[in-house]
Design a protein around this motif. Structure first.
Motif, PDB file in Angstrom:
ATOM      1  N   SER A 171       0.976  -0.878  -0.016  1.00 20.07           N
ATOM      2  CA  SER A 171       0.056   0.052   0.005  1.00 20.07           C
ATOM      3  C   SER A 171       0.747   1.286   0.103  1.00 20.07           C
ATOM      4  O   SER A 171       1.848   1.065   0.529  1.00 20.07           O
ATOM      5  N   ASN A 172       0.601   2.373  -0.575  1.00 19.32           N
ATOM      6  CA  ASN A 172       1.364   3.592  -0.695  1.00 19.32           C
ATOM      7  C   ASN A 172       1.081   4.434   0.622  1.00 19.32           C
ATOM      8  O   ASN A 172       1.887   5.069   0.868  1.00 19.32           O
ATOM      9  N   GLU A 173       0.418   3.671   1.514  1.00 16.97           N
ATOM     10  CA  GLU A 173       0.218   4.146   3.137  1.00 16.97           C
ATOM     11  C   GLU A 173       1.621   3.531   4.003  1.00 16.97           C
ATOM     12  O   GLU A 173       1.468   3.920   5.051  1.00 16.97           O
TER      13      GLU A 173
END
Length: 182
Positions: A171-173
């Motif tokens: 995830s880009n998080e």
């Protein structure tokens, strides 16, 4: 296949050989018939075969730069023989190869691959994705007949493969350093 334009052909030595962009909608890939009527003439391109196909002829890819024109589509040699008598020029009855595949727009055949050496490939006419049943596929799709069904294989460059896989791995998080390592 819900694209508005497609290329249809083969991949040989990592190069695509096939048709120019075919415009349409509601494309489908199907098995062909057992017998066709074939003209004696051969052509070097889809465009040339299409120009010489008359309204009932279907361009047929035989090999990388070898095209013919087929007429009809018959389940028996007897039916093909009866149809052959209606032609005024030199034609022959052709028994299709095991791997004969037809690309149609609705119910109208657009192009045929009749080869035992190659599998049919479809790619988007605008160089984008091929859309099948709401799913998008990069690269081209190879259709292989296996008994009465098709195996469909997505043929991609390594970079195109990574475009789809890498974003799904993390995830880009996630932490910035983990993303850098990826």
């Amino acid at each position: 296949i819900s694209n508005s334009s497609l290329y249809f052909g083969i991949i040989k030595n990592d190069l695509f050989y096939g048709s120019e962009s075919i415009l349409g909608n509601d494309f489908s890939v199907t098995s062909g018939m057992n017998y066709y009527i074939s003209s004696d003439d051969t052509y070097k391109s889809f465009k040339e075969a299409k120009l010489n196909s008359s309204e009932n002829g279907i361009p047929v890819l035989i090999d990388e730069d070898c095209w013919k024109v087929y007429f009809g589509g018959y389940s028996s040699e007897k039916d093909a023989s009866l149809a052959k008598n209606k032609f005024k020029k030199n034609v022959e009855i052709v028994k299709s190869k095991e791997n004969l595949i037809v690309l149609s727009d609705g119910n109208t055949p657009c192009v045929i691959l009749d080869s035992s050496d190659y599998f049919a490939c479809v790619k988007d006419g605008d160089g984008l994705t091929v859309n099948i049943e709401g799913k998008e596929y990069r690269g081209c799709l190879e259709f292989r007949k296996s008994g009465g069904v098709f195996d469909v294989i997505n043929i991609l460059s390594f970079d195109e493969y990574l475009y789809g896989v890498v974003p799904c791995e993390m995830s880009n998080e996630w932490h910035k350093e983990a993303l850098k390592a990826q």
